[in-house]
Design an enzyme around this catalytic site. Structure first.
Site, PDB file in Angstrom:
ATOM      1  N   CYS A  12      46.021  49.808  44.516  1.00  0.00           N
ATOM      2  CA  CYS A  12      46.188  48.373  45.322  1.00  0.00           C
ATOM      3  C   CYS A  12      47.218  48.370  46.167  1.00  0.00           C
ATOM      4  CB  CYS A  12      46.405  47.426  44.012  1.00  0.00           C
ATOM      5  SG  CYS A  12      45.084  46.951  42.957  1.00  0.00           S
ATOM      6  N   THR A  42      40.054  29.226  46.843  1.00  0.00           N
ATOM      7  CA  THR A  42      41.170  28.945  45.881  1.00  0.00           C
ATOM      8  C   THR A  42      42.122  29.980  45.299  1.00  0.00           C
ATOM      9  OG1 THR A  42      39.547  29.331  43.850  1.00  0.00           O
ATOM     10  CG2 THR A  42      39.586  27.169  44.657  1.00  0.00           C
ATOM     11  N   ASP A  44      41.370  32.442  43.606  1.00  0.00           N
ATOM     12  CA  ASP A  44      41.466  32.901  42.166  1.00  0.00           C
ATOM     13  C   ASP A  44      41.275  34.184  42.109  1.00  0.00           C
ATOM     14  OD1 ASP A  44      41.702  32.239  39.354  1.00  0.00           O
ATOM     15  OD2 ASP A  44      40.945  30.249  39.850  1.00  0.00           O
ATOM     16  N   ASP A  85      39.910  41.236  36.387  1.00  0.00           N
ATOM     17  CA  ASP A  85      39.978  39.840  37.011  1.00  0.00           C
ATOM     18  C   ASP A  85      38.815  38.870  36.021  1.00  0.00           C
ATOM     19  OD1 ASP A  85      41.139  40.414  39.396  1.00  0.00           O
ATOM     20  OD2 ASP A  85      39.282  40.881  40.614  1.00  0.00           O
ATOM     21  N   GLY A 132      24.726  51.361  41.237  1.00  0.00           N
ATOM     22  CA  GLY A 132      25.524  51.425  42.151  1.00  0.00           C
ATOM     23  C   GLY A 132      25.193  51.573  43.427  1.00  0.00           C
ATOM     24  N   HIS A 133      25.987  52.047  44.241  1.00  0.00           N
ATOM     25  CA  HIS A 133      25.825  52.435  45.868  1.00  0.00           C
ATOM     26  C   HIS A 133      26.661  53.427  46.152  1.00  0.00           C
ATOM     27  CE1 HIS A 133      24.212  52.200  49.723  1.00  0.00           C
ATOM     28  NE2 HIS A 133      25.304  52.214  50.356  1.00  0.00           N
ATOM     29  N   SER A 134      26.462  54.568  46.936  1.00  0.00           N
ATOM     30  CA  SER A 134      27.283  55.531  47.146  1.00  0.00           C
ATOM     31  C   SER A 134      27.089  55.697  48.921  1.00  0.00           C
ATOM     32  CB  SER A 134      27.014  56.788  46.479  1.00  0.00           C
ATOM     33  OG  SER A 134      25.898  57.097  46.623  1.00  0.00           O
TER      34      SER A 134
END
Length: 340
Positions: A12, A42, A44, A85, A132-134
């Site tokens: 992060c 917002t 959030d 999240d 997914g995607h790669s």
């Protein structure tokens, strides 16, 4: 090809700074769909879309480059971080899609291990991997697009604390500084292992416990550090008083802070805070801890005071480092946060 050394930044700590991000987002058009209960405007933790009176879907996405050398460990951390999240908003994870960037010339066994690590955390969360995607990229990156569910009447926002609430944090701080020490070859094995264990840990368990209590606001503490996330929680309506002496810290985190092993992301967070918070009441080391970007950090929970101790004890059964770190007060002048 080394897995970690290919990356200029990781976890992060690689996030775009809050100042820059706010500038980019302000020019985007806002949705007029009334079923979109929570959108990007917002600040959030995730988007929420109402499907029926009893059901709303939570949608979030998170990915980054490695902050640890072992690909499987990295996969676990990235997946735990991406699901956080949903837990912060009071939801349950349903399924996720892999997001993968990987160097074409890197050993593909490392890619396999990374994906296995992510799948392990999804299994622990009782969630499904749906696809997914790669793409090939110059450095590895991994994360998830996560879908969850929540009762529209039980959504927990990040900026709705009530006066009199008590603040609980569920994980220890200092991940960013410890990873900085690891990169510099200065971290002890105890602090490195503690940081990895913390990052791998799902916020699922704390979230399940908090549902039984009058929680008025919650957010997960990640790349913007505790202080910026707390500032978002305070909003314009209340003042948060945070007792820095009560902050749970990872082993050696305070020592590394004293040695100025700060991160670039931590400095971006400091720039964003500017003069909004008086930092002179705490030591320079605690300042660095407050700004430190937390990869897969804990939940910051605002809960009614009369149930705070009971809530804390329930959370500590699975997350023993959880601690009460402050209170919510009536707005005091232009001071959204007071540090003591």
């Amino acid at each position: 090809m080394d897995f970690l050394s290919q990356c200029t930044s990781g976890g992060c700590g690689a996030k775009i700074g809050p100042n820059e991000l706010a500038g980019f987002l302000k020019n985007l058009p806002k949705s007029s769909d009334e079923k979109l209960l929570v959108a990007f405007d917002t600040s959030d933790d995730a988007a929420i879309y109402q499907v029926s009176e009893e059901l709303a879907l939570i949608s979030t996405v998170d990915f980054f480059s490695p902050m640890v050398e072992d690909p499987r460990t990295f996969g676990r951390i990235a997946a735990a971080n991406a699901m956080s999240d949903v837990y912060a908003m009071g939801g349950q994870v349903l399924f996720a899609l892999n997001l993968v960037c990987f160097p074409e010339k890197m050993d593909k066994q490392k890619l396999s291990e990374m994906l296995i690590g992510g799948a392990e955390k999804l299994e622990e969360a009782n969630a499904s991997l749906a696809g997914g995607h790669s793409i090939y990229d110059h450095e590895p990156k991994y994360g998830l697009a996560v879908t969850g569910q929540v009762d529209p009447q039980k959504i927990i926002h990040n900026n709705t604390p009530k006066i009199g609430d008590v603040l609980i944090i569920t994980k220890a701080l200092g991940v960013g500084m410890i990873q900085s020490a690891v990169r510099g070859g200065l971290a002890c094995k105890e602090s490195e292992a503690a940081a990895i264990a913390s990052m791998e840990r799902l916020n699922k368990y704390a979230a399940e416990k908090m549902r039984d209590f009058p929680v008025h606001a919650c957010t997960d503490v990640t790349g913007f550090g505790l202080l910026v996330h707390a500032l978002e929680m305070a909003g314009d309506n209340v003042t948060l008083i945070i007792d820095t002496e009560q902050l749970p810290l990872l082993p050696q985190a305070y020592y590394y802070a004293e040695e100025f092993l700060a991160t670039a992301a931590g400095q971006r967070n400091r720039q964003y805070i500017g003069s909004k918070v008086d930092l002179n009441t705490v030591s320079p080391a605690f300042q660095e801890i407050l700004f430190d970007p937390q990869t897969s950090g804990g939940l910051l929970i605002s809960v009614a005071a009369e149930k705070a101790l009971e809530c804390l004890k329930a959370i500590q059964k699975n997350d023993p480092v959880a601690a009460i770190i402050g209170e919510v007060y009536k707005k005091e002048s232009n001071r959204p946060i007071i540090l003591v």
